[in-house]
Design a protein around this motif. Structure first.
Motif, short mmCIF file in Angstrom:
data_model
loop_
_atom_site.label_atom_id
_atom_site.label_comp_id
_atom_site.label_asym_id
_atom_site.label_seq_id
_atom_site.Cartn_x
_atom_site.Cartn_y
_atom_site.Cartn_z
N TYR A 129 0.81 -1.21 0.00
CA TYR A 129 0.00 0.00 0.00
C TYR A 129 0.84 1.26 0.00
CZ TYR A 129 -3.49 3.44 1.45
OH TYR A 129 -4.30 4.54 1.51
N ARG A 130 0.44 2.19 -0.85
CA ARG A 130 1.00 3.53 -0.86
C ARG A 130 -0.12 4.52 -0.58
NH1 ARG A 130 3.47 1.34 -5.57
NH2 ARG A 130 2.07 2.55 -6.93
N GLN A 131 0.17 5.54 0.20
CA GLN A 131 -0.85 6.50 0.61
C GLN A 131 -1.67 6.98 -0.58
OE1 GLN A 131 -1.17 7.11 3.90
NE2 GLN A 131 -3.06 8.25 3.49
N GLY A 132 -2.98 6.90 -0.45
CA GLY A 132 -3.86 7.30 -1.53
C GLY A 132 -4.15 6.19 -2.53
N GLY A 133 -3.59 5.00 -2.29
CA GLY A 133 -3.79 3.88 -3.21
C GLY A 133 -5.16 3.24 -3.06
N MET A 138 -8.22 1.31 6.43
CA MET A 138 -7.34 2.09 5.57
C MET A 138 -7.28 3.55 6.00
SD MET A 138 -8.37 0.64 1.79
CE MET A 138 -7.18 1.71 0.96
N GLY A 139 -8.37 4.05 6.58
CA GLY A 139 -8.43 5.46 6.92
C GLY A 139 -8.61 6.35 5.72
N ASP A 140 -9.21 5.81 4.66
CA ASP A 140 -9.41 6.58 3.43
C ASP A 140 -10.78 6.22 2.85
OD1 ASP A 140 -9.39 7.90 1.05
OD2 ASP A 140 -7.64 6.86 0.20
N PRO A 141 -11.84 6.94 3.26
CA PRO A 141 -13.19 6.62 2.77
C PRO A 141 -13.37 6.84 1.28
CG PRO A 141 -13.19 8.67 4.02
CD PRO A 141 -11.84 8.05 4.21
N ASN A 142 -12.43 7.53 0.64
CA ASN A 142 -12.53 7.80 -0.79
C ASN A 142 -11.68 6.87 -1.65
OD1 ASN A 142 -14.26 10.11 -0.41
ND2 ASN A 142 -12.43 11.25 0.27
N ALA A 143 -11.09 5.86 -1.04
CA ALA A 143 -10.24 4.93 -1.80
C ALA A 143 -11.04 4.25 -2.90
CB ALA A 143 -9.63 3.90 -0.86
N ARG A 144 -10.44 4.11 -4.07
CA ARG A 144 -11.07 3.36 -5.15
C ARG A 144 -11.03 1.87 -4.80
NH1 ARG A 144 -12.03 5.88 -10.02
NH2 ARG A 144 -11.37 8.06 -10.15
N ASN A 150 -21.28 3.10 -7.47
CA ASN A 150 -20.76 4.22 -6.70
C ASN A 150 -19.71 3.81 -5.70
OD1 ASN A 150 -22.96 2.86 -5.39
ND2 ASN A 150 -22.95 4.45 -3.82
N ILE A 151 -19.60 2.51 -5.42
CA ILE A 151 -18.64 2.01 -4.43
C ILE A 151 -17.55 1.18 -5.09
CG2 ILE A 151 -18.38 0.56 -2.36
CD1 ILE A 151 -21.30 1.23 -1.69
N TRP A 210 -18.84 -4.37 4.46
CA TRP A 210 -17.49 -4.67 4.95
C TRP A 210 -16.46 -3.80 4.21
CZ3 TRP A 210 -14.02 -7.72 1.71
CH2 TRP A 210 -12.78 -7.95 2.30
N ILE A 211 -16.63 -3.61 2.91
CA ILE A 211 -15.71 -2.77 2.14
C ILE A 211 -15.75 -1.34 2.67
CG2 ILE A 211 -15.41 -1.68 -0.12
CD1 ILE A 211 -16.06 -4.42 -1.37
N ASP A 212 -16.94 -0.83 2.94
CA ASP A 212 -17.05 0.52 3.50
C ASP A 212 -16.33 0.62 4.84
OD1 ASP A 212 -18.29 3.26 3.57
OD2 ASP A 212 -19.29 2.41 5.33
N PHE A 213 -16.47 -0.43 5.66
CA PHE A 213 -15.77 -0.48 6.95
C PHE A 213 -14.24 -0.48 6.74
CE2 PHE A 213 -13.56 -3.43 9.82
CZ PHE A 213 -13.71 -2.79 11.03
N LEU A 214 -13.77 -1.28 5.79
CA LEU A 214 -12.33 -1.33 5.53
C LEU A 214 -11.79 0.05 5.14
CD1 LEU A 214 -11.69 -4.62 3.49
CD2 LEU A 214 -11.04 -4.14 5.85
#
Length: 507
Positions: A91-95, A174-180, A202-203, A165-169
């Motif tokens: 993982y790289r930040q913003g990934g 991850m701490g990134d609710p906008n992650a693709r 949308n998710i 579960w993906i939304d929770f992850l």
């Protein structure tokens, strides 16, 4: 040319999804199931992680997520916990988040740690994760597998488990609710991946399904046809013809009342009862599965050629003699006779205990419930273009569903379940973007997958000469040009879904 050990293992799972070889020796006259029946309801998984695989990465972490038992009943606030694994090694930040969607087996890190999808995740700086499907492993929403409790074993419930579960992850891990988010799955897991993209665009930003069965059907006669094609390809036309001759000769003898001869030749525990049509169907179904089981013993696809050598040996004057001699020799140590009673056939399906071996190891009852109520995939031998006779019909599978779950599962109820699955998800015309469907040319699931698709950001490809899910392996020097092209296509589409200007059609 010999394949690498990894390629052989996954190629062999072409038919391992079809069957599993029975193990152990009987001392007394133990009436065991014919080889392969234990796994007959998990074939739509395509392949499974190798049994006993242990994570090779210290960065793979276990977790538990609390999900709703019934996502569609606001008055039912019951919850349960499902297992998952995740790994931030690349993982790289913003990934993005890359998810291997789990199927009908306990959660396992194998595909998350050993696949082309993992390699693409490393390139894209992605966080990897994989989930455990409800009713498998340790993710049970109910205390047992009674028919009443299995009402929550529905695809829609599974998809909501996955999405929440993906939304929770994204938020909590991850701490990134906008992650693709990119999904990947093999067999039924691939179906879930593409359906999740369809339902939640949308998710989910994109999904790659390898050997994904997306068209439900009660009559999956294409399965036997494709297995016959594989026998021709990896064995010989002579082998195919010997098997064809054997099954049709057996049919003629049974129709003529020569059941004692057949029972003796194939060592059935009791004479085949011609007054019981289900028992006749079961005889031919069991012989087909037993033959297939021998063809992938020890995960070695080369066994198809070796089995064919035995069946075409000049020692035998007829195909029936060759098939009888081979099966008796092959299974002498695992059973003293073949028990073809219907009661024996369905006994594993009627065990409601979560800890029953067949339910723990194979998920037999759980997977059977979905087939009987949503998917069908009943492997009949009604097509003339396969070598296993003509006797296995819908009647056998309907009787099996009713014996396991109740007479309420009428023919109309089963057909309606299959119709609604296709209606809800679009079968082979899902009108979906950002998906890739890949199949091998030698892949029985290809017949219920998508092999042609026209959409700028979606595609489908059948790899010539490839087996089921062979395209999910990491790129190696053993790959054919066609297989390499499929793997590059997967990488290019994923890159495009993540927002890269790279053309998905770039070589």
């Amino acid at each position: 040319m010999k394949l690498s050990s990894a390629s052989v293992r996954l190629a062999a799972l072409l038919l391992l999804a079809v069957i599993v070889v029975a193990s152990g020796k009987s001392i007394d006259k133990i009436r065991r199931l014919p080889p392969g029946i234990e796994r007959m309801f998990t074939r739509k998984d395509g392949i499974r992680p190798p049994k006993g695989y242990v994570s090779q990465s210290p960065r793979t972490v276990e977790g538990r997520f609390t999900s709703r038992v019934n996502h569609f009943d606001p008055q039912n606030r019951d919850t349960f916990e499902l297992n998952y694994l995740h790994n931030d090694q690349y993982y790289r930040q913003g990934g993005p988040l890359f998810v291997v969607v789990g199927g009908h087996y306990p959660v396992n890190p194998y595909f998350m740690e050993n696949s082309h999808f993992r390699d693409v995740a490393a390139l894209e700086g992605a966080w990897l994760a994989t989930n455990e499907h409800r009713y498998f492993g340790e993710s049970y929403p109910t205390e047992d597998l009674s028919t009443e409790n299995l009402r929550f074993m529905r695809t829609e419930q599974v998809l909501f488990d996955l999405i929440e579960w993906i939304d929770f992850l994204k938020r909590e891990v991850m701490g990134d609710p906008n992650a693709r988010v990119i999904l990947h799955g093999v067999g039924y897991g691939g179906s879930l991946a593409t359906w999740a993209r369809q339902r939640f665009p949308n998710i989910i930003d994109g999904a790659w399904g390898s050997s994904a069965p997306v068209r439900a059907t009660t009559n999956f006669e294409e399965f036997a046809v494709e297995v016959g094609n594989i026998i021709r390809e990896r064995g010989s036309d002579q082998c195919y013809n010997r098997i064809f001759q054997a099954f049709h000769t057996a049919e003629n003898l049974i129709d003529a009342g020569r059941t004692e001869m057949i029972s003796e030749m194939f060592n059935t525990c009791d004479p085949v009862d011609t007054d019981n049509p289900l028992e006749v169907e079961l005889f031919f179904f069991a012989m087909m599965l037993s033959l297939e089981a021998a063809m992938v013993e020890d995960y070695d696809i080369e066994n198809i050629g070796r089995v064919c050598d035995a069946l075409t040996d000049a020692e035998f004057g007829t195909g029936l003699e060759a098939l009888s001699a081979f099966l008796l020799d092959r299974y002498t140590d695992t059973r003293e006779c073949f028990d073809l009673s219907f009661e024996n056939f369905i006994r594993y399906l009627t065990d409601v205990d979560i800890n029953a071996p067949a339910n723990v190891e194979f998920g037999l009852r759980q997977a059977a419930y979905q087939d009987c109520t949503e998917f069908g995939y009943f492997e009949m031998t009604t097509s003339p273009d396969q070598p296993f006779g003509t006797k296995v019909t819908y009647d056998l599978f309907l009787a099996e569903c009713q014996a396991a779950f109740g007479d309420w599962l009428s023919k109309d109820v089963v057909y309606e379940g299959v119709r609604l699955t296709n209606f809800h998800f679009g079968a082979t015309d899902p009108r979906i973007t950002n998906v890739l469907y890949t199949n091998g040319e030698l892949d029985p699931l290809r017949a219920v997958s998508i092999t042609e698709y026209t959409n700028l950001l979606a595609n489908a490809r059948v790899t010539p000469g490839a087996f089921i899910a062979q395209d999910i392996l990491s790129i190696s020097g053993m790959d054919s040009e066609e297989l390499l092209e499929t793997k590059h296509m997967a990488e290019q589409y994923i890159t495009t879904w993540l927002g890269s200007p790279i053309s998905p059609f770039r070589k």
